[in-house]
Design an enzyme around this catalytic site. Structure first.
Site, PDB file in Angstrom:
ATOM      1  N   GLU A 229       0.750  -1.258   0.090  1.00 62.66           N
ATOM      2  CA  GLU A 229      -0.179  -0.152   0.008  1.00 62.66           C
ATOM      3  C   GLU A 229       0.848   1.441  -0.075  1.00 62.66           C
ATOM      4  O   GLU A 229       0.630   2.187   0.827  1.00 62.66           O
ATOM      5  CB  GLU A 229      -0.911   0.177   1.137  1.00 62.66           C
ATOM      6  CG  GLU A 229      -1.938  -1.374   0.951  1.00 62.66           C
ATOM      7  CD  GLU A 229      -2.879  -1.110   2.212  1.00 62.66           C
ATOM      8  OE1 GLU A 229      -2.708  -0.168   3.049  1.00 62.66           O
ATOM      9  OE2 GLU A 229      -3.833  -1.950   2.212  1.00 62.66           O
TER      10      GLU A 229
ATOM     11  N   GLU B 218      -5.182 -10.961  -1.406  1.00 61.79           N
ATOM     12  CA  GLU B 218      -5.692 -10.893  -0.126  1.00 61.79           C
ATOM     13  C   GLU B 218      -7.143 -10.889  -0.596  1.00 61.79           C
ATOM     14  O   GLU B 218      -8.159 -10.193   0.033  1.00 61.79           O
ATOM     15  CB  GLU B 218      -5.712  -9.641   0.458  1.00 61.79           C
ATOM     16  CG  GLU B 218      -4.298  -9.262   0.965  1.00 61.79           C
ATOM     17  CD  GLU B 218      -3.581  -8.131   1.799  1.00 61.79           C
ATOM     18  OE1 GLU B 218      -4.731  -7.545   2.163  1.00 61.79           O
ATOM     19  OE2 GLU B 218      -2.584  -7.526   1.709  1.00 61.79           O
TER      20      GLU B 218
HETATM   21  C1  XIL Z   1      -5.697  -6.523   8.288  1.00 64.40           C
HETATM   22  C2  XIL Z   1      -6.175  -7.897   9.309  1.00 64.40           C
HETATM   23  O1  XIL Z   1      -6.704  -8.747   8.631  1.00 64.40           O
HETATM   24  C3  XIL Z   1      -6.566  -7.607  10.435  1.00 64.40           C
HETATM   25  O2  XIL Z   1      -6.728  -8.896  11.463  1.00 64.40           O
HETATM   26  C4  XIL Z   1      -5.919  -6.400  11.127  1.00 64.40           C
HETATM   27  O3  XIL Z   1      -6.549  -6.140  12.460  1.00 64.40           O
HETATM   28  C5  XIL Z   1      -5.735  -5.317  10.183  1.00 64.40           C
HETATM   29  O4  XIL Z   1      -5.231  -5.635   9.060  1.00 64.40           O
HETATM   30  N1  XIL Z   1      -4.798  -4.664   3.581  1.00 64.40           N
HETATM   31  C6  XIL Z   1      -3.561  -5.446   4.075  1.00 64.40           C
HETATM   32  C7  XIL Z   1      -3.667  -6.395   5.249  1.00 64.40           C
HETATM   33  O5  XIL Z   1      -2.492  -5.275   3.357  1.00 64.40           O
HETATM   34  O6  XIL Z   1      -2.501  -6.379   6.044  1.00 64.40           O
HETATM   35  C8  XIL Z   1      -4.892  -5.923   6.117  1.00 64.40           C
HETATM   36  O7  XIL Z   1      -5.159  -6.940   7.195  1.00 64.40           O
HETATM   37  C9  XIL Z   1      -6.191  -5.745   5.317  1.00 64.40           C
HETATM   38  C10 XIL Z   1      -6.181  -4.738   4.351  1.00 64.40           C
END
Ligand code: XIL
Length: 364
Positions: free
Chosen positions: A160, A275
């Site tokens: 990101e 993801e």
């Molecule tokens: C999220 C996790 O799923 C949660 O458990 C945590 O509290 C916050 O982070 N983009 C990403 C991930 O790259 O690392 C994030 O994961 C969700 C959005």
């Protein structure tokens, strides 16, 4: 019928002959089994992010990881917040547990993530000088990548780093790294990871590449520009990770995704889905209807990607609706539980799992 296992060497920097041969025979077998006469293709490894709490407490969760996944990604335990709570002392407890599980069960591993503007401990948010930020970043990457060398073969080196809407004063996301180091934060991260583990696959991971909104096209362009710039400087970058948190109410920009795949291809870059889940907060209430829409959305998205370029892996951000960030981050007005993932809260496969299994078995 025997299940087709994807080529487990998928994430090695240099594909092995063993891997190639195994992949080829898997394709032939998948073709023989499909019975439809459709040409079989390389199976795409499927995986999931694993949450340490659920992993420790819930045997069904561990079983589901074993049964459905070829790839495991520690969801939060490789983030700075987890590893670097105390600045001088690294806490590898959660990450080590998940890595050991993956290894014992012959799952590949992705590392998430070496640099992110979020999930930082307070001391890191409060850094004030360029020298400090560079020293901490390099030191962190050296220690973490070295510890898992030969175990974690793919890293989301940066996560990101692209501005939410780069058409509005972009391209960089405003983070502590960008503020103190400027655009070079990305170069430093990739260069350091490559130096410590020259065999690792190094990925730029980001979101909103697939949405039918003007900002998404700009985000795709920035991702390509960053990778091109790294390559021009001789800094290794192997692929782009599409997070693919898909908004069910927004749909997919199929043409945009296909064009992105072709552009990545031209630059010699891989793609992986990192993801995947479905944000269903605006969908109607009935569960069966939401599950059908989610499966169709995932299918549209994956078809758009695969029609132009086969991803190295498809990784969902969790496995079961029992545990998902979507429930809290995108709460429904009716307070019903979110249904973002391929298994329901009772570990029953949903229609989305059938879509994913087709790619995993090389049938699509
Ligand atoms: C999220 C996790 O799923 C949660 O458990 C945590 O509290 C916050 O982070 N983009 C990403 C991930 O790259 O690392 C994030 O994961 C969700 C959005």
């Amino acid at each position: 019928m025997t299940e087709q296992k994807p080529d487990m060497d998928w994430n090695e920097a240099v594909p092995t002959r063993r891997g190639v041969l195994r992949g080829a025979s898997a394709c032939l077998m998948a073709g023989a089994m499909s019975g439809s006469g459709a040409a079989a293709v390389r199976p795409i490894p499927f995986g999931s992010a694993a949450e340490i709490g659920a992993f420790r407490d819930d045997a069904r969760y561990r079983d589901a990881l074993k049964r459905y996944c070829d790839v495991v990604v520690p969801m939060n335990d490789l983030k700075w917040e987890a590893l670097r709570h105390d600045q001088p002392r690294f806490d590898f407890s959660g990450a080590d547990e998940l890595v050991a599980f993956a290894q014992a069960n012959r799952k590949a591993l992705r590392g998430h993530t070496l640099l992110w503007g979020e999930a930082l401990p307070n001391w890191a948010r409060e850094m004030t000088t360029r020298a400090e930020a560079e020293r901490e970043l390099v030191n962190h990457i050296e220690i973490v990548v070295d510890r898992y060398k030969g175990k974690i073969a793919t890293w989301d080196v940066v996560n990101e780093v692209i501005k939410y809407d780069p058409t509005d004063g972009g391209p960089w996301r405003d983070t502590i790294w960008q503020r103190l180091l400027g655009p070079e934060h990305v170069d430093i991260a990739f260069r350091t990871a490559a130096r410590v583990d020259p065999k690792a696959r190094l990925v730029l991971n980001d979101f909103h590449f697939e949405e039918p909104i003007p900002g998404a096209a700009a985000r795709r362009k920035v991702a390509l520009d960053i990778c091109r710039r790294l390559k021009d400087k001789g800094i290794p970058v192997h692929g782009v990770g599409m997070q693919a948190h898909l908004y069910a109410d927004k749909g997919i920009d199929v043409d945009g995704v296909q064009r992105f795949m072709r552009d990545l291809d031209e630059l010699g870059l891989d793609v992986e889905i990192t993801e995947l889940d479905v944000i269903d907060w605006k969908l109607p209430a009935p569960a069966a209807q939401r599950d059908r829409i989610a499966a169709a959305l995932v299918s549209t998205f994956l078809e758009a990607v695969v029609s132009a370029k086969r991803p190295k892996a498809i990784v969902a951000w969790g496995l079961t609706d029992r545990y998902s960030w979507v429930h809290e981050t995108f709460p429904r007005k009716d307070s019903a539980r979110a249904r973002p993932l391929p298994l329901d809260a009772d570990y029953r496969p949903k229609p989305m799992m059938a879509v994913l299994e087709r790619y995993r078995r090389g049938l699509a």
